[in-house]
Design a protein around this motif. Structure first.
Motif, PDB file in Angstrom:
ATOM      1  N   SER A  36       0.886  -1.357   0.144  1.00  0.00           N
ATOM      2  CA  SER A  36       0.119  -0.077  -0.010  1.00  0.00           C
ATOM      3  C   SER A  36       0.972   1.254  -0.030  1.00  0.00           C
ATOM      4  O   SER A  36       2.184   1.250   0.482  1.00  0.00           O
ATOM      5  CB  SER A  36      -1.143   0.159   1.134  1.00  0.00           C
ATOM      6  N   THR A  37       0.448   2.230  -0.455  1.00  0.00           N
ATOM      7  CA  THR A  37       1.021   3.397  -0.606  1.00  0.00           C
ATOM      8  C   THR A  37       1.571   3.895   0.768  1.00  0.00           C
ATOM      9  O   THR A  37       2.568   4.427   0.915  1.00  0.00           O
ATOM     10  CB  THR A  37       0.241   4.879  -1.200  1.00  0.00           C
ATOM     11  N   ASP A  38       0.520   3.842   1.634  1.00  0.00           N
ATOM     12  CA  ASP A  38       0.817   4.385   2.967  1.00  0.00           C
ATOM     13  C   ASP A  38       1.949   3.730   3.823  1.00  0.00           C
ATOM     14  O   ASP A  38       2.994   4.145   4.358  1.00  0.00           O
ATOM     15  CB  ASP A  38      -0.492   4.513   3.999  1.00  0.00           C
ATOM     16  N   GLU A  39       1.853   2.378   3.601  1.00  0.00           N
ATOM     17  CA  GLU A  39       3.171   1.451   4.059  1.00  0.00           C
ATOM     18  C   GLU A  39       4.257   1.540   3.609  1.00  0.00           C
ATOM     19  O   GLU A  39       5.389   1.727   4.454  1.00  0.00           O
ATOM     20  CB  GLU A  39       2.598   0.026   4.017  1.00  0.00           C
ATOM     21  N   LEU A  40       4.380   1.698   2.434  1.00  0.00           N
ATOM     22  CA  LEU A  40       5.731   1.930   1.873  1.00  0.00           C
ATOM     23  C   LEU A  40       6.278   3.486   1.944  1.00  0.00           C
ATOM     24  O   LEU A  40       7.458   3.631   2.049  1.00  0.00           O
ATOM     25  CB  LEU A  40       5.697   1.627   0.224  1.00  0.00           C
ATOM     26  N   LYS A  41       5.505   4.370   1.976  1.00  0.00           N
ATOM     27  CA  LYS A  41       5.939   5.755   2.338  1.00  0.00           C
ATOM     28  C   LYS A  41       6.489   5.700   3.676  1.00  0.00           C
ATOM     29  O   LYS A  41       7.395   6.506   3.829  1.00  0.00           O
ATOM     30  CB  LYS A  41       4.849   6.727   2.160  1.00  0.00           C
ATOM     31  N   LYS A  42       5.611   5.220   4.593  1.00  0.00           N
ATOM     32  CA  LYS A  42       6.272   4.973   6.063  1.00  0.00           C
ATOM     33  C   LYS A  42       7.750   4.337   6.194  1.00  0.00           C
ATOM     34  O   LYS A  42       8.657   4.692   6.779  1.00  0.00           O
ATOM     35  CB  LYS A  42       5.193   4.410   6.935  1.00  0.00           C
ATOM     36  N   ALA A  43       7.830   3.133   5.206  1.00  0.00           N
ATOM     37  CA  ALA A  43       9.005   2.156   5.272  1.00  0.00           C
ATOM     38  C   ALA A  43      10.128   3.163   4.650  1.00  0.00           C
ATOM     39  O   ALA A  43      11.159   2.935   5.095  1.00  0.00           O
ATOM     40  CB  ALA A  43       8.592   1.089   4.497  1.00  0.00           C
ATOM     41  N   TYR A  44       9.905   3.895   3.586  1.00  0.00           N
ATOM     42  CA  TYR A  44      10.960   4.527   2.925  1.00  0.00           C
ATOM     43  C   TYR A  44      10.793   5.745   2.787  1.00  0.00           C
ATOM     44  O   TYR A  44      10.288   6.681   1.867  1.00  0.00           O
ATOM     45  CB  TYR A  44      11.125   4.035   1.656  1.00  0.00           C
ATOM     46  N   PRO A  45      10.853   6.893   3.778  1.00  0.00           N
ATOM     47  CA  PRO A  45      10.529   8.177   3.805  1.00  0.00           C
ATOM     48  C   PRO A  45      11.290   9.154   3.004  1.00  0.00           C
ATOM     49  O   PRO A  45      11.056  10.218   2.645  1.00  0.00           O
ATOM     50  CB  PRO A  45      10.415   8.500   5.497  1.00  0.00           C
ATOM     51  N   GLU A  46      12.612   8.627   2.659  1.00  0.00           N
ATOM     52  CA  GLU A  46      13.562   9.574   1.877  1.00  0.00           C
ATOM     53  C   GLU A  46      13.524   9.212   0.512  1.00  0.00           C
ATOM     54  O   GLU A  46      14.173   9.784  -0.407  1.00  0.00           O
ATOM     55  CB  GLU A  46      14.837   9.298   2.642  1.00  0.00           C
ATOM     56  N   ALA A  47      12.769   8.357   0.024  1.00  0.00           N
ATOM     57  CA  ALA A  47      12.548   7.872  -1.165  1.00  0.00           C
ATOM     58  C   ALA A  47      11.843   8.807  -2.091  1.00  0.00           C
ATOM     59  O   ALA A  47      11.008   9.731  -1.726  1.00  0.00           O
ATOM     60  CB  ALA A  47      11.786   6.616  -1.624  1.00  0.00           C
ATOM     61  N   GLU A  48      12.463   8.977  -3.386  1.00  0.00           N
ATOM     62  CA  GLU A  48      11.753   9.812  -4.630  1.00  0.00           C
ATOM     63  C   GLU A  48      10.264   9.222  -4.658  1.00  0.00           C
ATOM     64  O   GLU A  48      10.209   7.993  -4.741  1.00  0.00           O
ATOM     65  CB  GLU A  48      12.565   9.861  -5.862  1.00  0.00           C
ATOM     66  N   PHE A  49       9.390  10.271  -5.072  1.00  0.00           N
ATOM     67  CA  PHE A  49       7.916   9.497  -5.120  1.00  0.00           C
ATOM     68  C   PHE A  49       7.328  10.133  -6.243  1.00  0.00           C
ATOM     69  O   PHE A  49       7.267  11.407  -6.628  1.00  0.00           O
ATOM     70  CB  PHE A  49       7.134   9.983  -3.738  1.00  0.00           C
ATOM     71  N   ILE A  50       6.855   8.891  -7.169  1.00  0.00           N
ATOM     72  CA  ILE A  50       6.090   9.314  -8.385  1.00  0.00           C
ATOM     73  C   ILE A  50       4.479   9.257  -7.891  1.00  0.00           C
ATOM     74  O   ILE A  50       4.173   8.124  -7.663  1.00  0.00           O
ATOM     75  CB  ILE A  50       6.465   8.682  -9.585  1.00  0.00           C
ATOM     76  N   ASP A  51       3.836  10.208  -8.064  1.00  0.00           N
ATOM     77  CA  ASP A  51       2.196  10.205  -7.905  1.00  0.00           C
ATOM     78  C   ASP A  51       1.281   9.778  -9.009  1.00  0.00           C
ATOM     79  O   ASP A  51       1.508  10.839  -9.822  1.00  0.00           O
ATOM     80  CB  ASP A  51       1.985  11.646  -7.364  1.00  0.00           C
ATOM     81  N   ALA A  52       0.849   8.647  -8.839  1.00  0.00           N
ATOM     82  CA  ALA A  52       0.037   8.159 -10.042  1.00  0.00           C
ATOM     83  C   ALA A  52      -1.294   8.970 -10.155  1.00  0.00           C
ATOM     84  O   ALA A  52      -2.065   8.799 -11.167  1.00  0.00           O
ATOM     85  CB  ALA A  52      -0.445   6.575  -9.865  1.00  0.00           C
ATOM     86  N   LYS A  53      -1.699   9.595  -8.906  1.00  0.00           N
ATOM     87  CA  LYS A  53      -2.777  10.609  -8.963  1.00  0.00           C
ATOM     88  C   LYS A  53      -3.959   9.626  -9.095  1.00  0.00           C
ATOM     89  O   LYS A  53      -4.727  10.287 -10.103  1.00  0.00           O
ATOM     90  CB  LYS A  53      -2.583  11.465  -9.805  1.00  0.00           C
ATOM     91  N   GLY A  54      -4.148   8.533  -8.752  1.00  0.00           N
ATOM     92  CA  GLY A  54      -5.243   7.755  -8.806  1.00  0.00           C
ATOM     93  C   GLY A  54      -5.286   6.971  -9.987  1.00  0.00           C
ATOM     94  O   GLY A  54      -6.356   6.339 -10.242  1.00  0.00           O
ATOM     95  N   GLY A  55      -4.402   6.992 -10.827  1.00  0.00           N
ATOM     96  CA  GLY A  55      -4.306   6.335 -12.266  1.00  0.00           C
ATOM     97  C   GLY A  55      -3.992   4.702 -11.917  1.00  0.00           C
ATOM     98  O   GLY A  55      -4.166   4.232 -10.652  1.00  0.00           O
ATOM     99  N   VAL A  56      -3.391   4.151 -13.082  1.00  0.00           N
ATOM    100  CA  VAL A  56      -3.254   2.852 -12.920  1.00  0.00           C
ATOM    101  C   VAL A  56      -1.469   2.521 -13.061  1.00  0.00           C
ATOM    102  O   VAL A  56      -1.113   3.323 -13.537  1.00  0.00           O
ATOM    103  CB  VAL A  56      -3.853   1.971 -14.044  1.00  0.00           C
ATOM    104  N   ILE A  57      -1.061   1.654 -12.028  1.00  0.00           N
ATOM    105  CA  ILE A  57       0.592   1.202 -12.240  1.00  0.00           C
ATOM    106  C   ILE A  57       0.509   0.087 -12.468  1.00  0.00           C
ATOM    107  O   ILE A  57      -0.395  -0.948 -11.907  1.00  0.00           O
ATOM    108  CB  ILE A  57       1.021   1.536 -10.787  1.00  0.00           C
ATOM    109  N   MET A  58       1.382  -0.539 -13.172  1.00  0.00           N
ATOM    110  CA  MET A  58       1.392  -1.942 -13.807  1.00  0.00           C
ATOM    111  C   MET A  58       2.528  -1.934 -14.627  1.00  0.00           C
ATOM    112  O   MET A  58       3.674  -1.094 -14.753  1.00  0.00           O
ATOM    113  CB  MET A  58       0.384  -1.959 -15.033  1.00  0.00           C
ATOM    114  N   PRO A  59       3.081  -3.371 -14.890  1.00  0.00           N
ATOM    115  CA  PRO A  59       4.355  -3.593 -15.640  1.00  0.00           C
ATOM    116  C   PRO A  59       4.412  -3.128 -16.967  1.00  0.00           C
ATOM    117  O   PRO A  59       3.336  -2.825 -17.773  1.00  0.00           O
ATOM    118  CB  PRO A  59       4.520  -5.370 -15.692  1.00  0.00           C
TER     119      PRO A  59
END
Length: 444
Positions: A36-59
């Motif tokens: 989840s976004t919340d979990e991984l942002k907490k786990a890696y607070p210094e990471a660069e973040f690309i915001d999908a803005k509610g869209g779709v993320i896929m391979p």
């Protein structure tokens, strides 16, 4: 560390295929974690973040059969060209075009095609090249273009007898040289196959020569029974079907890929299955060339042949091929149920399996240890979307131009629809100038 989150993640994992408000954590060229976004942002607070803005993320998409050299055919009008069948299309357009390609043309066509791939979310491309106007060094020009754009690619050169024995041997040598060079790489970004045109432009002597100059761990990328002329040629000259002939000459196998396979029978299908040979179908191109519909559903359901999807130079947008494949089988079989399961399987599962017969890094899935080839699409579902219907959302609601961000091997290649590190204005200007020179050579 890079996070791509705040979107619906289609992971393509079997057990965790869809994550609402999901996120992908990337470390170097690999996926580190999906959650989840919340979990991984907490786990890696210094990471660069690309915001999908509610869209779709896929391979990222994988294109299993393309022809980069067709790039500068867009808009081309050849004087006196009015083909009545597929053979005339080949001789009157494609053979004429590739006979005029120089390495400068090849390089620029590669830059444009790889750029277009990034824009359409294609992160891996298997290309089948021909440029008999200048063969030597041509695969290295495509390799250079792929490196500059950062697209994962597998290359080969189309060996054929159509320009004589010397040109055939030159083509084999170009394949052999690039196979050797690709084998030295450690980044898992470029691989090589031995390219072959089609049975009807290759003698037994040539195929034996090719086999003698191909390493055992390298397979062949060849067009098979795309048109009926290929079938008639094999039957009349060798008294055997195309696939049987290729089997007898040692061309089939787990590392080999046959494109199209439209006009083959059950015995040939069984031979492809028994040799574990891959098949890639190209619905848009087949319709455009009026050569027929591949029996792809039989390959999958009746014979269990590993079959995928390509574009054959028609486009660099795999979502187009996805849509056309969904339609052509329904239309051809007059069955509204045809292809609902098989077509997504070809694009989203089989293409990755096929590509991983060459690339070592796991492709086509977002999970720990897989390739960090990730795309973001600007798509907001007007209806519920989950793991059970996400393919229908892609089919009916998305296309390549929905892609806003493309990441390949952990490197951001496109951000908010801007391809990074590329002077697009100059590239398109140079390409238009080079294309004009090519067209003048073709039309004399």
């Amino acid at each position: 560390m890079l996070l791509i989150g705040n979107g619906n993640v289609i992971t393509r994992q079997k057990e965790n295929g869809f994550i609402k408000n999901g996120c992908v954590a990337i470390d170097g060229p690999l996926v580190k974690e999906v959650g989840s976004t919340d979990e991984l942002k907490k786990a890696y607070p210094e990471a660069e973040f690309i915001d999908a803005k509610g869209g779709v993320i896929m391979p990222g998409f994988i294109n299993m059969h393309n022809h980069i050299y067709s790039t500068f055919a867009r808009g081309l009008s050849i004087v006196g060209f009015h083909p009545k069948n597929f053979t005339e299309i080949l001789e009157g357009q494609w053979f004429k075009l590739d006979n005029e390609l120089k390495n400068t043309t090849t390089y620029l066509s590669g830059k444009v095609a790889y750029l277009d791939s990034i824009r359409n979310g294609v992160t891996t491309m298997f290309d089948h090249h021909a440029s008999y106007g200048e063969t030597v060094g041509s695969l290295f020009e495509l390799s250079k273009a792929a490196d500059e754009l950062g697209v994962r690619t597998c290359l080969c050169y189309e060996v054929s007898d159509r320009n004589g024995k010397d040109k055939m041997k030159e083509a084999v040598a170009e394949n052999a040289a690039f196979i050797k060079e690709a084998g030295k790489r450690t980044d898992d970004m470029q691989k090589a196959m031995m390219g072959l045109h089609a049975s009807f432009t290759l003698s037994d002597e040539t195929l034996n020569y090719v086999r003698e100059n191909t390493p055992e761990d390298i397979g062949y990328h060849i067009h098979v029974a795309e048109g009926t002329a290929d079938v008639y040629d094999s039957l009349s000259k060798y008294n055997k079907p195309v696939v049987n002939r290729l089997f007898d000459l040692g061309i089939l196998g787990k590392k080999s890929m046959t494109a199209h396979c439209i006009h083959i029978g059950p015995g040939e299908m069984q031979m492809l299955k028994d040799t574990d040979t891959m098949v890639v179908t190209n619905p848009q191109s087949n319709m455009g060339n009026a050569v027929g519909c591949s029996p792809a559903l039989r390959f999958l359901n009746e014979f269990g042949i590993l079959s995928g999807l390509g574009t054959d130079g028609f486009t660099n947008d795999l979502t187009e091929s996805f849509k056309f494949a969904n339609l052509i089988h329904k239309h051809h079989l007059v069955d509204p149920n045809a292809g609902w399961v098989e077509v997504p399987q070809m694009l989203f599962e089989n293409n990755a399996q096929m590509a991983n017969r060459y690339f070592d890094t796991k492709l086509g899935v977002l999970e720990a240890g897989a390739a960090a080839d990730v795309i973001v699409l600007d798509y907001h579902a007007p209806t519920p979307m989950d793991e059970n219907n996400c393919n229908s959302h892609i089919l009916f609601g998305m296309n390549g131009r929905c892609v806003t961000d493309t990441v390949i091997a952990g490197e951001v290649k496109m951000r908010n629809r801007e391809v990074l590190g590329v002077d697009e204005e100059k590239l398109y200007a140079d390409s238009a100038q080079e294309a004009q020179k090519l067209w003048q050579r073709i039309n004399g």
